[in-house]
Write a protein that holds these residues in place. Structure first.
Motif, PDB file in Angstrom:
ATOM      1  N   VAL A  81       0.869  -1.172   0.000  1.00  0.00           N
ATOM      2  CA  VAL A  81       0.000   0.000   0.000  1.00  0.00           C
ATOM      3  C   VAL A  81       0.909   1.226   0.000  1.00  0.00           C
ATOM      4  O   VAL A  81       2.114   1.116   0.244  1.00  0.00           O
ATOM      5  CB  VAL A  81      -0.925   0.023   1.238  1.00  0.00           C
ATOM      6  N   GLU A 120      -0.135   4.503   4.399  1.00  0.00           N
ATOM      7  CA  GLU A 120      -1.254   3.632   4.754  1.00  0.00           C
ATOM      8  C   GLU A 120      -0.821   2.320   5.396  1.00  0.00           C
ATOM      9  O   GLU A 120      -1.667   1.499   5.766  1.00  0.00           O
ATOM     10  CB  GLU A 120      -2.095   3.336   3.504  1.00  0.00           C
ATOM     11  N   LYS A 132      -3.320  -0.221   7.542  1.00  0.00           N
ATOM     12  CA  LYS A 132      -3.683  -1.495   6.923  1.00  0.00           C
ATOM     13  C   LYS A 132      -3.268  -2.662   7.818  1.00  0.00           C
ATOM     14  O   LYS A 132      -4.014  -3.641   7.958  1.00  0.00           O
ATOM     15  CB  LYS A 132      -3.021  -1.616   5.553  1.00  0.00           C
TER      16      LYS A 132
END
Length: 269
Positions: A190, A194, A198
């Motif tokens: 990602v 992020e 995540k």
């Protein structure tokens, strides 16, 4: 059972969810390089979190914008000439791998920046590995004159194929998170900003899942990895034999002195 996490000095612990524990590698060295204390602690911590009845899932991550760029080569030079230090480091290397594999709780790695050496091992041996698209992966063992050890022989061929494993482990080529995902080295990537979120999402999902079903599935899947145990054990022995040899001493010295290594043209094995 509540383990004593206060005994760890190089690892920080927090709980982003009541049943998720996050382990953060905290190094004072550039790029999260591991000192001997962190290396020892990282090899031991998996037994404690496995025994913690309040934990259902684990996150392993680095501090700031890096995961870990592996071991401290200045210390490794001491390891090269001190038999007792070498045997201790070899034991910790084996313990790190096997303790992660034997940990019944699912482990999620959140990888940003560099992941090399023991840091790479912790990142790749997680059950779900989440990396930034611009993360940097490299197994640099042969570059410093020692055989690829750590987790390489037990996990790389299984994840990326023998052809890819030979290319990256023999040539010490760097690969980004995006390329690591493409070849199957990590579970998913990602954008850098992020990664933490995540990892938390995945860990919370696992923590809220059916614990026995998840742990039995992990146990069964890890049998594929454990089958390579004898190959891994041999590679670690070759690695630490190399630390004490002329190639290891030259490779580490050259790296620290920022010059090209002068390896012998021939050798006998």
């Amino acid at each position: 059972m509540q383990p004593n996490y206060d005994r760890y000095k190089s690892l920080k612990f927090d709980r982003p969810h009541p049943r998720v524990i996050r382990i953060t590698l905290t190094s004072q060295m550039k790029l999260g390089v591991m000192d001997p204390d962190m290396h020892r602690e990282l090899s031991e911590v998996w037994r404690d979190v496995d025994a913690d009845e309040a934990v259902s899932a684990i996150i392993i991550t680095g501090q700031g914008k890096t995961f870990s760029a592996g071991g401290d080569l200045k210390h490794e030079l001491k390891v090269a000439v001190d038999y007792d230090l070498r045997m201790q480091a070899m034991k910790e290397t084996r313990d790190l791998v096997y303790n992660m594999l034997h940990c019944s709780k699912p482990i999620v790695s959140a990888i940003r920046g560099w992941a090399v050496g023991a840091g790479l091992a912790a990142g790749l041996l997680a059950d779900v590995s989440i990396a930034a698209e611009d993360a940097n992966f490299m197994d640099g063992h042969t570059k410093i004159g020692v055989a690829a050890g750590d987790c390489a022989m037990i996990i790389w061929p299984l994840l990326v194929s023998m052809a890819k494993a030979k290319y990256y482990l023999l040539c010490c080529e760097r690969l980004t998170g995006k390329e690591a995902e493409r070849i199957g080295l990590v579970s998913l990537t990602v954008p850098d900003e992020e990664v933490a979120e995540k990892a938390e999402q995945v860990a919370v999902s696992l923590a809220n899942g059916a614990p026995a079903a998840i742990r039995w599935t992990k146990y069964s899947l890890n049998s594929w990895i454990k089958n390579a145990g004898p190959i891994f054990d041999a590679s670690v022995a070759y690695e630490f034999m190399g630390f004490a040899g002329r190639e290891g001493l030259e490779g580490m010295s050259a790296f620290l002195e920022k010059r090209p290594p002068e390896f012998p043209a021939q050798t006998v094995i």
